[in-house]
Design an enzyme around this catalytic site. Structure first.
Site, PDB file in Angstrom:
ATOM      1  N   MET A 122       0.845  -1.195   0.000  1.00 17.84           N
ATOM      2  CA  MET A 122       0.000   0.000   0.000  1.00 17.84           C
ATOM      3  C   MET A 122       0.877   1.240   0.000  1.00 17.84           C
ATOM      4  O   MET A 122       1.654   1.454   0.941  1.00 17.84           O
ATOM      5  CB  MET A 122      -0.909   0.009   1.229  1.00 17.84           C
ATOM      6  CG  MET A 122      -1.919  -1.113   1.271  1.00 17.84           C
ATOM      7  SD  MET A 122      -2.926  -1.054   2.776  1.00 17.84           S
ATOM      8  CE  MET A 122      -1.741  -1.658   3.980  1.00 17.84           C
ATOM      9  N   GLY A 210       1.330   4.224   4.634  1.00 19.39           N
ATOM     10  CA  GLY A 210       2.167   3.380   3.780  1.00 19.39           C
ATOM     11  C   GLY A 210       2.604   2.100   4.445  1.00 19.39           C
ATOM     12  O   GLY A 210       3.217   2.129   5.498  1.00 19.39           O
ATOM     13  N   SER A 211       2.297   0.942   3.866  1.00 25.31           N
ATOM     14  CA  SER A 211       2.546  -0.314   4.549  1.00 25.31           C
ATOM     15  C   SER A 211       2.246  -1.490   3.625  1.00 25.31           C
ATOM     16  O   SER A 211       2.186  -1.350   2.413  1.00 25.31           O
ATOM     17  CB  SER A 211       1.677  -0.374   5.817  1.00 25.31           C
ATOM     18  OG  SER A 211       0.373   0.117   5.530  1.00 25.31           O
ATOM     19  N   ARG A 212       2.020  -2.670   4.236  1.00 20.53           N
ATOM     20  CA  ARG A 212       1.817  -3.879   3.448  1.00 20.53           C
ATOM     21  C   ARG A 212       0.958  -4.873   4.231  1.00 20.53           C
ATOM     22  O   ARG A 212       0.950  -4.872   5.463  1.00 20.53           O
ATOM     23  CB  ARG A 212       3.182  -4.491   3.150  1.00 20.53           C
ATOM     24  CG  ARG A 212       3.166  -5.803   2.405  1.00 20.53           C
ATOM     25  CD  ARG A 212       4.574  -6.213   2.061  1.00 20.53           C
ATOM     26  NE  ARG A 212       4.875  -7.581   2.398  1.00 20.53           N
ATOM     27  CZ  ARG A 212       6.097  -8.087   2.438  1.00 20.53           C
ATOM     28  NH1 ARG A 212       7.137  -7.321   2.183  1.00 20.53           N
ATOM     29  NH2 ARG A 212       6.287  -9.349   2.740  1.00 20.53           N
TER      30      ARG A 212
END
Length: 252
Positions: A122, A210-212
């Site tokens: 993301m 912001g990440s996953r």
């Protein structure tokens, strides 16, 4: 808990559809309102060179926490994407140790054998509300503090701050997924707790900035999405349990 009921829509035209501005999740309103307040203060004292950029930034903050409605496909074997973003990795790996084996109460977890892991990256431009990939009962939530390296890297699954979630469907199928903080993300916010019953596509949490998210499919199930594909949380079908086989696509 999120309301599990919603308007029924189908591929034959039932239901209503109209465009509207997405709602802003309450978790983000305080950040957006704070940014607006600070920018107005600078504008009032005549420091427009700071106030106007901050006002633009505050609009970006509101956009980051947008929470659009999603139409969730229904089906006993469907696994939907838990996050918006780019399919950055697809690999055969063992599930995280925290999701393997039984917990302290004897509830079973995932096995130790390799399964298909789908990683969804993301960016700061994606919607960051995460959703349940299947309907069922939340069996396990394990938070692990860690680093904040680039979430697009494979080793972020083992070294970054993360939160593992295990959901068990009514037929006993268990799917684990992991929210992983990235370079900018500094907080994983859960909306659920162990024992909660969730619907497929229900909002379960968010990761700031912001990440996953990694999804661990059941054994014998392959991905229905391709590397490099963009997916939408609660709408894109990641897989159908028990369905496997090679899928190919061409970037163009």
């Amino acid at each position: 808990m999120d309301n599990m009921a919603g308007e029924l829509r189908d591929n034959r035209g039932r239901g209503d559809a109209e465009w509207s501005f997405p709602a802003i999740h309450p978790e983000g309103r305080k950040f957006g309102i704070g940014a607006v307040g600070i920018s107005l203060l600078f504008l009032l004292i005549g420091w427009g060179f700071i106030g106007w950029p901050l006002l633009v930034l505050s609009a970006g903050v509101f956009a980051f926490f947008r929470d659009p409605e999603r139409v969730v496909p229904q089906g006993d074997r469907i696994v939907v994407a838990p996050a918006d973003g780019l399919v950055s990795l697809i690999a055969q790996v063992p599930p995280p140790p925290e999701l393997q084996g039984s917990d302290g109460d004897g509830a079973p977890g995932l096995g130790a054998e390799p399964v298909t892991r789908i990683s969804i990256f993301m960016s700061v431009f994606d919607v960051h509300i995460n959703r349940a990939p299947i309907a069922g009962t939340v069996k396990r939530i394990v938070y692990i503090p860690g680093a904040f390296m680039n979430a697009d890297l494979d080793k972020a699954s083992e070294e970054n701050e993360r939160q593992h979630i295990l959901i068990e469907r009514g037929d006993g199928t268990r799917i684990g997924f992991t929210q992983i903080a990235g370079l900018v993300a500094r907080r994983i916010v859960p909306f659920i707790k162990p024992g909660d019953t969730v619907a497929a596509g229900q909002r379960v949490g968010l990761i700031r900035f912001g990440s996953r998210v990694d999804v661990y499919l059941p054994a014998g199930t392959d991905s229905s999405v391709l590397l490099g594909q963009s997916v939408i949380a609660g709408e894109t079908i990641l897989a159908e349990t028990g369905k496997h086989g090679l899928l190919e696509g061409v970037s163009q």
